[in-house]
Design an enzyme around this catalytic site. Structure first.
Site, PDB file in Angstrom:
ATOM      1  N   ASP A  16      -3.287  -1.310  -8.870  1.00 41.24           N
ATOM      2  CA  ASP A  16      -3.535   0.082  -9.235  1.00 41.24           C
ATOM      3  C   ASP A  16      -2.906   0.449 -10.570  1.00 41.24           C
ATOM      4  OD1 ASP A  16      -4.875   0.311  -6.845  1.00 41.24           O
ATOM      5  OD2 ASP A  16      -3.153   1.134  -5.768  1.00 41.24           O
TER       6      ASP A  16
ATOM      7  N   ARG B 202      10.334   5.734  -2.933  1.00 37.44           N
ATOM      8  CA  ARG B 202       9.616   6.589  -3.877  1.00 37.44           C
ATOM      9  C   ARG B 202      10.514   7.644  -4.550  1.00 37.44           C
ATOM     10  NH1 ARG B 202       7.362   2.601  -3.728  1.00 37.44           N
ATOM     11  NH2 ARG B 202       5.237   2.222  -3.005  1.00 37.44           N
TER      12      ARG B 202
END
Length: 408
Positions: free
Chosen positions: A20, A100
């Site tokens: 990605d 994250r």
């Protein structure tokens, strides 16, 4: 006011070198005409970091930051979650979830330092990671714009992304024959997609890249001892180790013995269920050991209330609310409970299983004199009658009421 496309001059991208983020660099330049700075967070994912710099530059990045955050990741994100006993939906040890916020925090720091207008990430519009990245940015730097290509571009599948990469001559670590979406750090390796999207499918043996399949683990059990100080692991088998070395050691031991494999159909924050495979060898050992020590050192009321807190803590981490007042407040409660969670836990590992093999603590609340089935001089068993009479009084009163109503 939201900037238009041509107002974005410089973007800092969360870059991993995977499929990605590899295609996002040329896509950002084509669609925004902006400078792209790549930031790769080294969270202990090993050899994946080595080729990142050259690959990002070849893909069109103007600069590449490779930030070693492994120590901070373990001490400031993993250990607080471990102390809380937070597990999402009874299985998931939150390996991607708490990775994250630390990545996004570093993105923000670099964006401010470099005078960037926006940050970008490769999370899809179907997943949880978009929320985790963006809530962190909102909490730390609300003035920055956020670009999420998966919510904007015409690419609709991983196969489309592979085609886009091939068209732009970008090397990628994913093929249509092995289409898994993977996330790796020192805590875990996750797998999603491909044949795993059907919950009826047993995972293929080649899915596992860290942990031995239990059937291939040694035929003899292995013992391991972990020592804790105030809820923090500090030693393995009597050897004091820093956070990174300790987790690496337990990952090695756990992987050999096939422990820490989780197969879960979980409830994503965005409303759908997803199926994932997680390899978490060292984490599985630490969670088991920490829990065993709490059994020994926490009183009933504290332990039971902490179990409730653990569920909420796990939801906050899973939902990307790391930098929230509630998570910080819960940390204060957890830290208080951990003041006596000090001691050693011995475990037997065998073909994917972790079994208790003894625990000791200077703060142990276990008292053999009180619980023994043999003769003792400290407990008057006759006292139990009065306790039961009072404890059961509401039941007795209710039964008498029901009997009286019935007789009427």
């Amino acid at each position: 006011m939201k900037k238009n496309v041509r107002d974005i001059k410089k973007v800092v991208l969360a870059y991993s070198g995977g499929l990605d983020t590899s295609v996002i660099i040329p896509w950002l330049k084509d669609n925004y005409g902006c400078e792209v700075i790549a930031m790769c967070a080294d969270l202990g994912q090993g050899e994946e970091v080595a080729p990142v710099r050259e690959k990002a530059i070849k893909s069109g990045a103007s600069k590449v930051f490779i930030e070693d955050l492994t120590k901070d990741f373990i001490e400031e994100y993993i250990f607080p979650t471990l102390k809380a006993g937070a597990v999402y939906e009874g299985k998931y040890l939150l390996g991607t979830s708490f990775a994250r916020p630390i990545i996004a925090k570093k993105l923000v720091e670099i964006a401010i330092k470099e005078g960037a207008d926006a940050i970008a990430h490769g999370a899809t519009g179907k997943g949880n990671d978009q929320v985790r990245f963006e809530l962190t940015v909102k909490a730390l730097a609300p003035h920055l714009d956020i670009i999420a290509p998966w919510r904007l571009w015409d690419i609709r599948s991983r196969e489309d992304a592979i085609d886009y990469a091939e068209k732009h001559n970008i090397d990628i670590p994913v093929t249509k024959a092995r289409p898994y979406s993977m996330d790796r750090n020192i805590w875990h390796l996750s797998h999603e997609g491909g044949d795993l999207e059907n919950p009826a499918n047993e995972p293929l043996d080649d899915v596992y890249m860290v942990t031995n399949h239990p059937e291939k683990a040694p035929d003899e059990p292995m013992y391991v001892e972990v020592e804790f100080e105030k809820g923090i692991p500090v030693a393995v088998d009597g050897q004091k180790l820093d956070a990174v070395k300790l987790l690496e050691k337990l990952n090695e031991i756990g992987a050999i013995n096939g422990v820490g494999i989780v197969d879960i159909v979980e409830n994503r924050l965005v409303g759908m269920k997803s199926r994932g495979i997680y390899e978490n060898p060292g984490g599985a050992i630490l969670y088991y050991a920490h829990r065993e020590l709490e059994y020994l050192t926490l009183d009933r009321a504290t332990m039971h209330y902490k179990e409730q807190i653990a569920l909420r803590y796990a939801e906050l981490v899973y939902d990307g609310m790391w930098f929230s007042p509630l998570r910080e407040a819960l940390d204060a409660f957890v830290d208080k409970t951990q003041e006596t969670v000090t001691g050693k836990v011995k475990m037997k590992l065998y073909k994917g299983n972790i079994m208790s093999a003894g625990a000791t603590s200077p703060y142990s609340l276990y008292n053999e004199e009180f619980v023994t089935f043999g003769r003792d001089e400290v407990y008057n068993q006759a006292d139990a009658e009065g306790f039961i009479n009072l404890f059961g009084l509401p039941l007795k009163v209710r039964a008498l009421m029901k009997a009286g109503v019935k007789n009427d």
